[in-house]
Design a protein around this motif. Structure first.
Motif, mmCIF file in Angstrom:
data_model
loop_
_atom_site.group_PDB
_atom_site.id
_atom_site.type_symbol
_atom_site.label_atom_id
_atom_site.label_comp_id
_atom_site.label_asym_id
_atom_site.label_seq_id
_atom_site.Cartn_x
_atom_site.Cartn_y
_atom_site.Cartn_z
ATOM 1 N N SER A 1 0.822 -1.220 0.000
ATOM 2 C CA SER A 1 0.000 0.000 0.000
ATOM 3 C C SER A 1 0.849 1.260 0.000
ATOM 4 O O SER A 1 0.363 2.355 0.272
ATOM 5 N N VAL A 2 2.157 1.097 -0.291
ATOM 6 C CA VAL A 2 3.130 2.192 -0.373
ATOM 7 C C VAL A 2 3.242 2.931 0.971
ATOM 8 O O VAL A 2 3.388 4.145 1.025
ATOM 9 N N SER B 1 11.457 -0.158 -3.337
ATOM 10 C CA SER B 1 10.406 -0.893 -4.042
ATOM 11 C C SER B 1 9.394 -1.411 -3.025
ATOM 12 O O SER B 1 9.587 -1.291 -1.815
ATOM 13 N N SER B 2 8.338 -2.006 -3.529
ATOM 14 C CA SER B 2 7.343 -2.669 -2.681
ATOM 15 C C SER B 2 7.396 -4.166 -2.982
ATOM 16 O O SER B 2 8.039 -4.589 -3.951
ATOM 17 N N LEU C 1 5.343 -5.792 -4.466
ATOM 18 C CA LEU C 1 4.808 -6.005 -5.812
ATOM 19 C C LEU C 1 5.842 -5.746 -6.899
ATOM 20 O O LEU C 1 5.761 -6.316 -7.995
ATOM 21 N N SER C 2 6.808 -4.865 -6.630
ATOM 22 C CA SER C 2 7.801 -4.507 -7.652
ATOM 23 C C SER C 2 9.210 -4.958 -7.280
ATOM 24 O O SER C 2 10.156 -4.662 -8.001
ATOM 25 N N ASN D 1 8.942 2.411 -10.787
ATOM 26 C CA ASN D 1 8.135 1.353 -10.189
ATOM 27 C C ASN D 1 6.905 1.910 -9.481
ATOM 28 O O ASN D 1 6.606 3.106 -9.567
ATOM 29 N N ASP D 2 6.210 1.056 -8.738
ATOM 30 C CA ASP D 2 4.928 1.441 -8.151
ATOM 31 C C ASP D 2 5.051 2.451 -7.015
ATOM 32 O O ASP D 2 4.041 3.020 -6.578
ATOM 33 N N VAL D 3 6.257 2.677 -6.509
ATOM 34 C CA VAL D 3 6.421 3.686 -5.455
ATOM 35 C C VAL D 3 7.158 4.916 -5.979
ATOM 36 O O VAL D 3 7.598 5.771 -5.214
#
Length: 815
Positions: free
Chosen positions: A531-532, A579-580, A582-583, A626-628
């Protein structure tokens, strides 16, 4: 393929089948027991071999003449004899056991011999002394096959690095006495923290490729195993002095007690190295010491070692913009405009020349101290079984200080301030980023040899506990508490590995080899969840790294090998924290195939090896966000390095010798996806564009790396040497664009030195080393990034220029 390889090998060997004289014999104890593994060599020649399980040795194809025969074996006194070869000769050698255990037992479980089918080069103490003039360790290894060295300050002192087969420091495992030295989190190697360690080094072994199982992070490009000073039976004192270009100075003092009462020995060294650097303001002030004390019993050895390095270096990490490097005035003006340089920074860029340094703040320093503590134990239970163990602690603490302009107060947890009617949201400030860490653990090993079988067990457990924090020490507009902290986080890493390695002599010619390692890694850090949110996290890995191979020894002078090795390696700190789940990238995996042939004759030796390093999920920078919102490395599915390395050495006579090596390689990514940020005319971010490349070169991987040298001794006391290095084009990213690359370069170094004995009291070695004799203008490192602005692609490329012709004059006095 295997059959073809050995067919070629036998064909090559037949070319040298015109034997002249053979020297054979046996090596035994005073009680007549055969000794296996004794090193049998002829001084001032390339001839060297080992005794077999029956104590026999064989040296073939010798020319008539007088030789000095030398035989050495761990735990025994050295044997020398002058022999006059006119016909085939059989010589029986008797070795007498020393009344104490020697330092060599500390490395029996971590080193490899010629019978191990890995690609390796060993640098002896004599070779280290010949090249140790005050520059950092990478400079010493610059002439080894497939090695490219770098220097931020441009003259080989300060922040330096090396790549092996194109692999950077995070993929080259470094140990000192078997204990890991790479930073546990970043996996990088910071040679600047080990100033003048070469003056306390007895031997260096460089393995290329995966190599054997080692402690610490996985070796993907290679491994560097350094061994500190070994026992000197006689007391000594020594001083080394250097002075040269860029106000470079080195002074050290060394002393040893020799063996006291056949049991105790102590050694010490104190060193200081300073340099102004080639790049503007890139100064270095390096201090170090080394202390060791050992108990040498008949069957037991205990040795304590403490060494430390303290560095104060002015930062030169930023590099030189392409326009400044190429002296492109219009390009510099464009660079100033699009990067918003103020008047001071613009003047610095326009007027600095080739030695440009972006940093102007007087205290833009990197200050770090690292202390190393090692306690080694070894016991020989029998002639067949030896066990080793060592406790270790590495303590590191330091910071780098930066003057940062126009920083957002909110990024540092500071509130905006009102000055009159103006709301201040940005400020100039000075910050310090700290590392404060402990790395500690144990390594252990045992070696058992009986008849045809040799088995080595190795292992190690370590923990890294590192704090990362930043302090603000000054701001332009706001008052801050003394060293106000603006971030803090901790990294905690555990590494436990165990391996077993075996050699089995199938007969006098064939030796089978197997090496199996299990490695467990656990890492706790503060990073982003799915959820970052920034929260504490933990990852664990279990790696299995098997290796196997075979060695064929046709005779005492010819040998071939073939091996297959698998390596696995976890991502580094930034890959996790930025990163998270997910990434988060996956671990890297590599299969390494190595094959080689070597030939050794009286005045000539040569070797050739082939390698194929095939990656799965190699981690590379792609530019992808990436996602963050971070630019982390991404896994690339299929890539490889494949090449041929050749090396040769020829002694025309006792005065003149030639040497050289060359590495030819292809380093490819089968499919590479490259991302660029896009901005509109108002410089608002609009997304990313994707470009796809096929069969593109891996960055920093030259297709050709070559070195050559010639040495001439007109008199026994005088040496003149000339060395040449060539490195092919290196691409700065993985798009294989010549616009973003380092041009191929070469340089020539020369040495003039003399050795003198002052009666029986002292010896003096004096000389001068000339570097880049022909004033080649080149850069050996750089970086690049790009973006698309209003439809136009902008590439910002930076280089690290290296010094033009410079010198170091030196003297070594030994008592």
């Amino acid at each position: 393929m295997i059959k073809h390889f050995f067919t070629v090998y036998l064909a090559l060997g037949s070319l040298c089948a015109s034997a002249q004289i053979d020297l054979t014999g046996t090596v035994k104890t005073e009680n007549g027991k055969p000794l296996e593994g004794a090193v049998v060599s002829l001084d001032n020649t390339i001839h060297r071999t080992y005794t077999d399980q029956k104590g026999r040795y064989f040296l073939f194809n010798l020319k008539p003449g007088e030789y000095q025969l030398r035989v050495t074996l761990l735990g025994y006194y050295e044997y020398t004899q002058t022999i006059d070869l006119r016909n085939n000769l059989f010589s029986e050698v008797v070795l007498f056991k020393k009344p104490y255990l020697t330092d060599e037992v500390l490395i029996t479980t971590s080193r490899v011999t010629s019978e191990t089918p890995v690609t390796q080069t060993t640098v002896s103490k004599a070779q280290i002394e010949e090249n140790n003039r005050g520059k950092d360790v990478p400079t010493l290894m610059d002439a080894l096959p497939g090695v490219v060295t770098t220097s931020d300050a441009g003259a080989g002192i300060g922040y330096t690095g090396l790549r092996i087969r194109g692999s950077d420091a995070t993929r080259v495992n470094v140990t000192i006495n078997g204990i890991p030295v790479n930073d546990a989190e970043s996996q990088g190697m910071y040679w600047v923290d080990l100033p003048d360690i070469l003056s306390s080094t007895g031997q260096i072994q460089v393995q290329r490729g995966v190599g054997t199982s080692v402690n610490g992070a996985g070796a993907f490009g290679g491994s560097v195993n350094m061994i500190t000073e070994q026992l000197s039976e006689n007391a000594y004192a020594e001083s080394n002095l250097t002075y040269g270009s860029y106000n470079t100075k080195k002074i050290n003092l060394k002393a040893g007690t020799g063996l006291l009462k056949n049991k105790l020995s102590f050694e010490t060294r104190l060193s200081k190295i300073t340099s102004s650097g080639y790049i503007d303001r890139a100064s270095s002030d390096l201090n170090s010491f080394y202390v060791s004390g050992g108990y040498y019993g008949n069957k037991t050895l205990v040795k304590a070692i403490i060494f430390s390095g303290k560095e104060n270096t002015y930062q030169s990490w930023y590099g030189t913009p392409e326009s400044r490097y190429k002296n492109d005035v219009q390009g510099m003006m464009d660079y100033i405009s699009r990067n918003g340089l103020d008047e001071e920074d613009a003047a610095n860029l326009l007027h600095s020349g080739r030695t440009y340094n972006y940093y102007l703040y007087p205290n833009q320093m990197d200050r770090y101290r690292q202390d190393y503590y090692q306690l080694h134990f070894s016991h020989q239970f029998s002639s067949a079984l030896t066990v080793n163990a060592a406790l270790h602690l590495t303590r590191g603490i330091g910071y780098y200080e930066e003057y940062k302009k126009n920083q957002k107060l909110s990024d540092y947890g500071l509130s905006s301030v009102n000055i009159g009617d103006t709301l201040i949201k940005k400020t100039d400030l000075i910050r310090r980023k700290w590392l404060d860490n402990y790395f500690y653990g144990i390594i252990y090993g045992a070696k058992w040899e009986k008849d045809r079988l040799s088995v080595t067990f190795n292992g190690g457990f370590s923990q890294y506990d590192g704090d990362h924090y930043g302090d603000i020490i000054w701001t332009k507009y706001t008052a801050v508490a003394n060293e106000q902290r603006y971030y803090f986080n901790n990294g905690f890493k555990q590494d436990w590995n165990n391996s077993i390695r075996a050699h089995y002599h199938l007969n006098l010619q064939w030796t089978a080899y197997v090496d199996m390692q299990h490695r467990y890694v656990s890492y706790k850090f503060e990073g982003f969840d799915a959820s970052v949110n920034a929260v504490p996290q933990k990852v664990t890995y279990n790696f299995f790294n098997p290796k196997a191979g075979i060695t064929f020894k046709r005779n005492a002078n010819e040998q071939a090998y073939l091996s297959v090795a698998i390596g696995n390696k976890e991502p580094s700190r930034d890959d996790f924290t930025d990163s998270s789940p997910l990434s988060r990238p996956k671990p890297e995996h590599m299969t390494d195939v190595e094959a080689g042939y070597s030939l050794s004759m009286k005045n000539f030796n040569a070797g050739i090896n082939f390698y194929a390093m095939m990656y799965d999920n190699q981690l590379l920078l792609t530019g992808k966000v990436n996602d963050v919102g971070n630019y982390t490395r991404q896994n690339v599915k299929n890539s490889y390095r494949a090449g041929i390395e050749v090396q040769a050495e020829y002694h025309l006579n006792t005065q003149l010798s030639f040497s050289g090596n060359a590495a030819f390689s292809k380093n490819k990514i089968k499919k590479f996806e490259y991302y660029l940020d896009e901005y509109d005319a108002a410089f608002d971010y609009t997304g990313q564009s994707l470009q796809t490349f096929s069969n593109t070169d891996i960055s920093f991987s030259p297709n050709i790396v070559a070195a050559a040298g010639i040495s001439y001794k007109p008199f026994a006391w005088l040496k003149i040497a000339l060395n040449e290095k060539y490195v092919g084009r290196q691409y700065l990213d993985n798009t294989q664009s010549s616009d973003k690359s380092l041009d191929a370069f070469y340089y020539t170094n020369a040495v003039l030195e003399g050795n003198f004995n002052l009666k029986e009291y002292a010896s003096v070695n004096v000389g001068i080393s000339l570097y880049n004799l022909l004033n080649s203008k080149y850069a050996n490192n750089g970086y690049t990034y790009g973006y698309i602005y209003d439809g136009t692609t902008i590439n910002e490329t930076y280089y690290y220029p290296q010094a033009l012709m410079h010198y170091l004059a030196y003297a070594r006095i030994t008592f």
